[in-house]
Design a protein around this motif. Structure first.
Motif, mmCIF file in Angstrom:
data_model
loop_
_atom_site.group_PDB
_atom_site.id
_atom_site.type_symbol
_atom_site.label_atom_id
_atom_site.label_comp_id
_atom_site.label_asym_id
_atom_site.label_seq_id
_atom_site.Cartn_x
_atom_site.Cartn_y
_atom_site.Cartn_z
ATOM 1 N N GLU A 193 -9.233 -1.227 -0.542
ATOM 2 C CA GLU A 193 -8.488 -0.137 -0.380
ATOM 3 C C GLU A 193 -7.197 0.183 -1.284
ATOM 4 O OE1 GLU A 193 -7.608 2.039 3.095
ATOM 5 O OE2 GLU A 193 -7.346 3.944 2.189
ATOM 6 N N THR A 194 -6.667 -1.185 -1.273
ATOM 7 C CA THR A 194 -5.327 -1.218 -2.065
ATOM 8 C C THR A 194 -5.750 -1.506 -3.736
ATOM 9 O OG1 THR A 194 -4.170 -2.475 -0.168
ATOM 10 C CG2 THR A 194 -3.294 -2.708 -2.376
ATOM 11 N N TYR A 196 0.722 -1.201 -0.034
ATOM 12 C CA TYR A 196 0.034 -0.142 0.024
ATOM 13 C C TYR A 196 0.967 1.302 -0.063
ATOM 14 C CZ TYR A 196 -3.967 3.010 1.070
ATOM 15 O OH TYR A 196 -4.740 4.103 1.077
#
Length: 276
Positions: free
Chosen positions: A91-92, A50
């Motif tokens: 989210e990544t 990330y």
């Protein structure tokens, strides 16, 4: 400190450096940082992945970096792998998808800009080649009294004052001056300007049908009124010319100078970790 902790420390530092717009070009131009960030996308620690994506997102904000990033070996494939990997956090995946779309559109943006520039050039060419724009012509002058640099300077001053004079070159050995002028400017205007120096007298050199040359004097009593240039810029003295300052470098003040030490450290770490 473990290798995994080292990786997280380095990628976090690269992310922080990339957050500053002043550093983004330097990071991309470094031979080890971008390939290292790509390899970090396959790291087993999700935090490393990330953080590497955040660094890439910052770098992609600079338009000049996008084509380089897109063409870097493994970049687009690695982003796709992150997007498709089932273990990647949502989210990544979203961040990887955003970067992928930005880089994917880089080529299209450049093509659109090139087409817009070409269209602008076509419009300008049409304007300059229109019927209201006349072509330039060349006039060759033989100047009696053009004997030294002082007389040449007087001649230059006289010609520079005439609006419509495009350029001129001197042939001192044969006392000639080749002048490029607008086609609506009369050659007599040049003769009037040279004769106004009171120390030189101009004649026009013309080609004959047989290929020879003929000196045509300007009429003594003909004074041609011409529009003068009133806003001629001063020449920069040679001793003050910027070209003389080649031994001095200008450095932009910013965080790039502060971050280059860490950037070097990061590159060395990536080199030790991934290249052997």
């Amino acid at each position: 400190m473990s290798a995994e902790a080292d990786a997280l420390t380095v990628v976090n530092q690269l992310r922080d450096l990339a957050a500053d717009p002043l550093n983004r070009r330097a990071i991309i131009e470094d031979q080890g940082c971008l390939p290292g960030l790509i390899l970090f996308l396959d790291h087993p620690n999700p935090q490393v992945v990330y953080s590497a994506l955040l660094a890439m997102r910052y770098l992609a904000e600079c338009r000049a970096n996008r084509e380089k990033m897109k063409s870097e070996l493994g970049m687009m494939l690695s982003l796709q792998n992150v997007m498709q990997k089932g273990t990647s956090p949502g989210e990544t995946k979203l961040l990887a998808s955003e970067i992928y779309e930005i880089l994917q559109s880089a080529g299209k943006e450049e093509a659109e800009q090139a087409e817009a520039a070409a269209a602008s050039c076509r419009r300008k060419a049409h304007f300059f080649l229109g019927s209201n724009n006349k072509r330039a012509k060349t006039v060759v002058l033989h100047i009696d009294g053009l004997d030294d640099s002082t007389r040449r300077g007087l001649c230059e001053e006289a010609l520079l004052k005439i609006r419509g004079v495009i350029s001129f070159t001197f042939q001192m050995a044969v006392k000639r001056c080749v002048v490029r002028i607008r086609s609506d400017l009369k050659a007599e205007a040049l003769g009037t300007a040279i004769n106004s120096t009171k120390v030189m007298k101009a004649q026009q050199v013309v080609k004959t049908d047989s290929g020879g040359e003929l000196m045509v004097p300007f009429q003594e009593d003909s004074v041609v009124l011409v529009e003068e240039n009133t806003d001629i810029p001063d020449y920069l003295p040679e001793e003050e010319s910027p070209s003389r300052e080649q031994d001095k470098a200008v450095t932009r003040i910013g965080s790039i100078t502060d971050g280059m030490g860490w950037l070097s450290t990061a590159a060395n770490f990536l080199s030790r970790s991934f290249y052997w």
